[in-house]
Design an enzyme around this catalytic site. Structure first.
Site, mmCIF file in Angstrom:
data_model
loop_
_atom_site.group_PDB
_atom_site.id
_atom_site.type_symbol
_atom_site.label_atom_id
_atom_site.label_comp_id
_atom_site.label_asym_id
_atom_site.label_seq_id
_atom_site.Cartn_x
_atom_site.Cartn_y
_atom_site.Cartn_z
ATOM 1 N N CYS A 195 2.133 11.756 -3.749
ATOM 2 C CA CYS A 195 0.934 10.946 -3.493
ATOM 3 C C CYS A 195 0.039 11.525 -2.410
ATOM 4 O O CYS A 195 -1.019 10.967 -2.121
ATOM 5 C CB CYS A 195 1.347 9.529 -3.125
ATOM 6 S SG CYS A 195 2.526 8.866 -4.293
ATOM 7 N N HIS A 219 -3.398 4.668 3.509
ATOM 8 C CA HIS A 219 -2.647 4.984 2.289
ATOM 9 C C HIS A 219 -2.509 3.684 1.494
ATOM 10 O O HIS A 219 -2.643 3.694 0.278
ATOM 11 C CB HIS A 219 -1.297 5.592 2.651
ATOM 12 C CG HIS A 219 -0.530 6.079 1.473
ATOM 13 N ND1 HIS A 219 -1.037 6.999 0.581
ATOM 14 C CD2 HIS A 219 0.700 5.741 0.997
ATOM 15 C CE1 HIS A 219 -0.150 7.213 -0.371
ATOM 16 N NE2 HIS A 219 0.909 6.465 -0.147
ATOM 17 N N GLU A 243 2.842 1.585 7.794
ATOM 18 C CA GLU A 243 1.510 2.137 8.104
ATOM 19 C C GLU A 243 0.804 1.301 9.167
ATOM 20 O O GLU A 243 0.154 1.840 10.071
ATOM 21 C CB GLU A 243 0.658 2.238 6.827
ATOM 22 C CG GLU A 243 -0.653 2.973 7.081
ATOM 23 C CD GLU A 243 -1.404 3.348 5.805
ATOM 24 O OE1 GLU A 243 -1.046 2.851 4.716
ATOM 25 O OE2 GLU A 243 -2.364 4.135 5.911
ATOM 26 N N LYS A 265 -7.152 1.710 -2.757
ATOM 27 C CA LYS A 265 -6.267 1.683 -3.934
ATOM 28 C C LYS A 265 -6.316 0.321 -4.615
ATOM 29 O O LYS A 265 -5.996 0.195 -5.791
ATOM 30 C CB LYS A 265 -4.821 2.005 -3.535
ATOM 31 C CG LYS A 265 -4.579 3.486 -3.251
ATOM 32 C CD LYS A 265 -3.110 3.791 -3.029
ATOM 33 C CE LYS A 265 -2.876 5.267 -2.764
ATOM 34 N NZ LYS A 265 -3.225 5.685 -1.392
ATOM 35 N N HIS A 303 -3.571 3.470 -7.696
ATOM 36 C CA HIS A 303 -2.919 4.617 -7.065
ATOM 37 C C HIS A 303 -2.865 5.759 -8.064
ATOM 38 O O HIS A 303 -1.993 5.807 -8.931
ATOM 39 C CB HIS A 303 -1.514 4.232 -6.606
ATOM 40 C CG HIS A 303 -0.913 5.237 -5.673
ATOM 41 N ND1 HIS A 303 -1.420 6.516 -5.521
ATOM 42 C CD2 HIS A 303 0.151 5.161 -4.816
ATOM 43 C CE1 HIS A 303 -0.700 7.173 -4.640
ATOM 44 N NE2 HIS A 303 0.252 6.373 -4.190
ATOM 45 N N PHE A 314 5.958 9.976 -1.161
ATOM 46 C CA PHE A 314 7.402 9.885 -1.332
ATOM 47 C C PHE A 314 8.001 11.229 -0.931
ATOM 48 O O PHE A 314 7.414 12.283 -1.174
ATOM 49 C CB PHE A 314 7.759 9.616 -2.802
ATOM 50 C CG PHE A 314 7.779 8.155 -3.160
ATOM 51 C CD1 PHE A 314 7.812 7.166 -2.207
ATOM 52 C CD2 PHE A 314 7.781 7.769 -4.491
ATOM 53 C CE1 PHE A 314 7.844 5.823 -2.553
ATOM 54 C CE2 PHE A 314 7.808 6.437 -4.850
ATOM 55 C CZ PHE A 314 7.846 5.462 -3.878
#
Lengths: 89, 399
Positions: free
Chosen positions: B159, B291, B302, B323, B328, B386
């Protein structure tokens, strides 16, 4: 998956524990109905792997919500019992 | 370093103008799954680029050799190059760089191939299967189309792929290896096999994406591409280019913590390093494009990282998580969010985070939930992959 310990079949509990132990690569003798995920050092990713193994073992579909809420072997077995009962009904 | 052009393909419409109009209107591109009709999933929504019509951009023969993810990369890049208005010399083209990001490469082509082999019992695959599915297909197609012969490669960091790609291009130009570069990402992950894999990970929301909100229930997968035209500042000024924003900082790092659980410390370190690279005090950043996936784990970590670096929400920068609008798009997300950060700086505005219900005490941030005017000098764009791989970009208002 709600906690309903009085309804859990002994054989089902043993299968849940065996499946969990096989997935975690730990000795099933170290797992009891009262074990928590924290005690067994099961993190969120391990939990997902265990749910996957249980879905295959019992032929049920476990909802995503379980991955967020279930934190003990007792809760896990209760949830599986409920799904198995629903399937057989 | 100047950003002199941008292009995108997304669930928010065709091109950056439509993307930004949807951001302004708070109109999400999240809707029913049509690209993978083979079965039912535990979730029913994705963010498909329904506006994307490959036949209107490519000749039939070109389509044979380009997967959807590479097609999107090319279309986004054409828009960026058109806006930049580059008239490059032969020597500049020999150095001009292309860095693309993609998590999966040609997933639709791969899925099609497996379907014909395993389900349909075929033993022959389409001869273009390999060129279509290679992760660098977008970068290669762009170099062929533009005649650029400089460094061209593809970054795959799940990502964070696009943010890593933009950062790599930034380093190339800063290091004097080239005057111009195209950088961004593209992804077409909405295939049956891919959706099943995401379903198994249990991180996709059954309804919609609500970053930092109470009752959030996961991410929504999307697709698309975005490309930035990056240019040495003096080069851009010398030719009188319109400069959209300045790219001033980049940092990357690894959590070394967990395969899928994010680390607040790792995210905070990446943000601090990016600000230091930009030579900016945290207080000068007015906007963070987070994110912000809408998963329980990401948003808590976050928010903690943002508070750690920028102070508590009362004094921290405004945060948005786009997003919630474009979904995403994995390896393309960082570039789509960079587009939002750059346009936000240009227009001194911040898009709202869609689908917000109520604050979650577990992840306190100064969240913009509606489009609003927002005077700011710098914007930070976060991407946390990830595997614990982080990339942070810092943009400055032009002029």
């Amino acid at each position: 998956m709600s906690q309903e310990p009085e309804l859990i079949d002994t054989a089902l509990m043993e299968r849940v524990i065996r499946t969990l132990a096989e997935t975690q690569k730990i000795d099933a003798a170290t797992v009891t109905a009262d074990s928590t995920f924290e005690q067994l050092q099961i993190d969120s990713l391990d939990g997902i792997n265990i749910l996957f193994a249980l879905e295959n073992e019992f032929g049920v579909n476990i909802p995503d919500e379980a991955a967020r809420t279930v934190k003990s072997v007792q809760e896990l077995a209760a949830g599986v019992q409920k799904l198995v009962d629903q399937k057989q009904a | 370093m100047a950003v002199t052009g941008m292009g995108c393909v997304s669930a928010l419409g065709r091109g950056t103008a439509a993307f930004w109009d949807s951001c302004r209107a708070g109109r999400t591109g999240i809707g029913p799954i049509t690209l993978a009709p083979e079965g039912e999933f535990r979730f029913s929504s994705v963010a498909e680029a329904n506006c994307f019509d490959p036949e209107s951009h490519f000749a039939p023969k070109e389509l044979m050799s380009l997967d959807r993810f590479a097609q999107m990369a090319v279309v986004a890049a054409r828009e960026a190059v058109g806006q930049a208005g580059w008239k490059l010399s032969a020597a500049e083209k020999e150095r001009a760089a292309i860095v693309t990001g993609s998590c999966y490469g040609g997933k639709p082509s791969e899925d099609d191939g497996y379907r014909s082999l395993y389900r349909d019992g075929q033993t022959r695959l389409h001869p273009m299967t390999i060129p279509r599915l290679m992760a660098n297909a977008g970068a290669s197609a762009l170099s062929l189309e533009l005649g650029w012969q400089g460094p061209a490669w593809t970054v795959s960091t799940a990502c964070a792929s696009a943010s890593h790609a933009i950062g790599q291009a930034f380093e190339l130009i800063r290091g004097g290896k080239t005057e111009v570069a195209l950088a961004g990402g593209s992804e077409a992950p909405l295939t049956y096999g891919s959706l099943r894999a995401w379903e198994a990970l249990r991180v996709v929301s059954p309804d919609t994406c609500r970053p930092f909100s109470a009752e959030r229930s996961g991410m929504i997968l999307g697709e698309g591409a975005a490309m930035l035209a990056l240019e040495n500042w003096e080069h851009a000024q010398a030719r009188g280019a319109v400069i959209l924003a300045e790219l001033v900082g980049f940092a990357m790092g690894a959590d070394a913590h967990h395969l899928t659980q994010p680390s607040a410390a790792g995210a905070a370190r990446a943000m601090r390093l990016a600000l230091a690279d930009a030579n900016l005090e945290p207080g000068r950043a007015g906007v963070i494009n987070a994110h912000g996936t809408g998963t329980a784990a990401n948003d808590i970590a976050e928010a903690e990282a943002i508070s750690d670096v920028f102070g508590p929400p009362e004094i921290g920068p405004f945060v948005t998580a786009t997003k919630s609008l474009h979904g995403h798009a994995l390896g393309a997300s960082g570039a789509l969010e960079a587009v939002a950060a750059v346009l936000g700086l240009r227009d001194q505005a911040i898009p709202g985070t869609a689908n917000f219900l109520a604050p979650d005490p577990a992840c306190p941030v100064r969240l913009a939930t509606e489009w609003q005017h927002c005077a700011h000098e710098a914007a930070v764009s976060n991407s946390f992959a990830f595997g614990g791989l982080n990339a942070v970009l810092v943009f400055l208002r032009a002029g």
